[in-house]
Design an enzyme around this catalytic site. Structure first.
Site, PDB file in Angstrom:
ATOM      1  N   ALA A  11      36.937  42.303  55.923  1.00  0.00           N
ATOM      2  CA  ALA A  11      37.829  41.369  56.613  1.00  0.00           C
ATOM      3  C   ALA A  11      37.323  39.930  56.603  1.00  0.00           C
ATOM      4  CB  ALA A  11      38.056  41.828  58.052  1.00  0.00           C
ATOM      5  N   ARG A  16      33.108  30.971  50.685  1.00  0.00           N
ATOM      6  CA  ARG A  16      32.214  30.377  49.677  1.00  0.00           C
ATOM      7  C   ARG A  16      32.640  30.693  48.243  1.00  0.00           C
ATOM      8  NH1 ARG A  16      26.762  32.505  52.168  1.00  0.00           N
ATOM      9  NH2 ARG A  16      28.270  33.925  53.113  1.00  0.00           N
ATOM     10  N   ASN A 170      17.734  43.860  56.613  1.00  0.00           N
ATOM     11  CA  ASN A 170      18.923  44.705  56.767  1.00  0.00           C
ATOM     12  C   ASN A 170      19.902  44.447  55.627  1.00  0.00           C
ATOM     13  OD1 ASN A 170      21.088  46.207  57.767  1.00  0.00           O
ATOM     14  ND2 ASN A 170      21.806  44.519  59.078  1.00  0.00           N
ATOM     15  N   ASN A 227      28.552  36.441  47.657  1.00  0.00           N
ATOM     16  CA  ASN A 227      29.140  35.450  48.556  1.00  0.00           C
ATOM     17  C   ASN A 227      29.732  34.280  47.804  1.00  0.00           C
ATOM     18  OD1 ASN A 227      28.387  36.716  51.091  1.00  0.00           O
ATOM     19  ND2 ASN A 227      26.300  36.229  50.491  1.00  0.00           N
ATOM     20  N   ALA A 406      53.122  40.784  -3.653  1.00  0.00           N
ATOM     21  CA  ALA A 406      52.466  39.754  -2.839  1.00  0.00           C
ATOM     22  C   ALA A 406      53.402  38.583  -2.580  1.00  0.00           C
ATOM     23  CB  ALA A 406      51.201  39.270  -3.551  1.00  0.00           C
TER      24      ALA A 406
END
Ligand code: UD1
Ligand code: CA
Length: 445
Positions: A11, A16, A170, A227, A406
């Protein structure tokens, strides 16, 4: 009911990226990054997958239509985002995986490890996926006790200098006990530096209520968060590296692997050789013993065993190349069947056509398939020979074994084994060239 559910957070605004498109819809290997993640999640055969999006993300909601959608009305933090999914998880007591839509490279095995750990450790409410990035930057830090238990996650914005010096970070990915999820989320508040409901606070809350938390370590590569466009390119490079390695492991030769670009769904047979600079768009299947020569561009095409493609060939959607076909340089093929052993060796456009087995298409042959309004078919029989620089004005049919002289423009069907020729009578004027040169030389003196 399988005992795993997944919640994918998507969400966030993704400002960026500087894009009109939601961040998770940006593509890696021709596929929106959120679908990579959902593909990995599907490997766990989860009972439920919930994607949390903002109200204005119709494209995301459409792309993930097999998942349940939960709407987070306002982006008030990761904990608030998970709260939006609670309704969908009512009564679910298995493992709830929390994933980020912008962290698409995570591997299934890592998720397995987290779930295993949570199930094994006594009273374990949360397992967090930690990692030790080269630059810990502004990631949240994992605080552990001596015994390897996770006691808290401290967000960078709220961390003192000692906490900031912790290298274990984390990743955001968590496995949470479904039995405890709701009470942990309901206990969150937003009294922190950012005024957000941090999901990360559930670790401290669980510890305080007598539950335990643990962590598993993952590799930085699989935890890259996208990001901005530079990170999107990094993620693409990591995914390409995986696909190249997999292609080679399965028996393809990549002469210069770094220069070959795959799509997420490229399928290669055994003993395929791919020369430098080849680009695979979506939906390409390559049979055994095919050689794709340098700087060819392929999408939406299937190539039969033993065929040779390129260099500098362009195969567009609907090009069906049978076994032992030869497609040479500067040849573009779209929505056409090229049957076994046929050759289109130089400088041609073949669109909306069938070329029969063993037919030979001379240099510079063009199927004129479009009149500015509609597309028409060209059908060339088996063993036909099309002379160089022929324009085939569709709809037109060349019979089996026919020969086209041709330089002809052919707009009427040619019977099997006939000669089709369209050419003005040739003239010859003896001495003309010499007279012309003499005249020019005189004139310049
Ligand atoms: C988060 C973690 C941080 C961790 C980092 C890893 C928290 C509080 N912090 O920080 O510990 O090191 O990820 O990358 O969880 N999202 C929503 N709704 C929201 C807010 C976010 O859906 O209201 C989604 C975003 O779309 C994104 C993910 O959650 O997919 C992470 O959000 P983001 O704001 O980037 O978290 P970070 O500040 O990076
Ligand atoms: Ca982030």
């Amino acid at each position: 009911m399988s005992s795993i559910a997944a919640v994918v957070l998507a969400a966030g605004a993704g400002t960026r990226m500087k894009s009109a498109k939601a961040k998770v819809m940006h593509e890696i290997g021709g596929r929106p990054m959120i679908l990579h993640l959902l593909g990995t999640v599907a490997g766990l055969t989860p009972a439920k997958v919930v994607v949390v999006t903002a109200p204005n993300m119709a494209a995301v909601q459409k792309a993930v239509e097999h998942a349940e959608i939960a709407i987070q009305q306002e982006a008030l933090g990761t904990g608030h985002a998970v709260a939006a999914a609670l309704e969908s998880l009512k009564g679910f007591t298995g493992d709830v995986l929390i994933l980020y839509g912008d962290t698409p490279l995570i591997e299934e095995e890592t998720l397995h490890k987290m779930i295993e750990k949570r199930r094994k450790q006594k009273d374990c409410a949360v397992v967090v996926l930690g990692f030790e990035p080269e630059d810990a930057a502004e990631y949240g830090r994992l605080v552990t006790d001596g015994a390897g238990n996770l006691t808290a996650i401290v967000e960078f914005a709220d961390a003192d200098a000692a906490t900031r010096s912790i290298g274990l970070c984390n990743s955001g990915v968590m496995a949470i006990s479904g039995a405890h999820l709701e009470s942990l989320i309901r206990a969150l508040d937003n009294k922190n530096a950012k005024g957000e409901y941090y999901l990360t606070d559930i670790v401290g809350i669980a510890n305080k209520s007598g539950l335990t938390c643990a962590y598993v370590k993952g590799a930085e590569q699989e935890l890259l968060g996208v990001n901005n466009r530079a990170q999107l390119a990094e993620a693409e490079a990591i995914a390409q590296g995986r696909w190249r390695a997999a292609a080679m492991a399965e028996g393809a030769t990549l002469i210069d692997p770094e220069t070959v670009w795959f799509s997420h769904d490229t399928k290669l047979g055994r003993d395929v050789v791919i020369e430098p600079g080849v680009f695979f768009g979506p939906k390409v299947t390559v049979g055994d013993n095919v050689r794709i020569k340098a700087y060819s561009h392929l999408e939406g095409t299937s190539i039969g065993e033993g065929a040779q493609i390129g260099p500098f060939a362009r195969l567009r959607p609907g090009a069906e190349i049978a076994a032992d076909v030869k497609i040479g340089n500067f040849v573009e093929i779209k929505k056409s069947q090229i049957e076994k052993g046929a050759k289109v060796s130089h400088l041609s456009y073949i669109g909306d056509a069938r070329i029969g087995a063993e037919a030979n298409i001379g240099a510079g042959t063009i199927t004129c398939n479009y009149d500015g309004y509609d597309k028409f078919l060209t059908d060339i029989g088996a063993g036909a020979f099309i002379g160089s620089n022929t324009a085939l004005v569709a709809p037109v049919k060349i019979g089996d074994g026919a020969i086209i002289g041709a330089g002809s423009t052919i707009s009427k069907d040619v019977e099997a084994d006939a000669l089709g020729i369209e050419r003005a009578a040739e003239q010859q004027k003896p001495g003309w060239a010499k007279r012309f040169r003499d005249f020019k030389k005189k004139g310049t003196k």
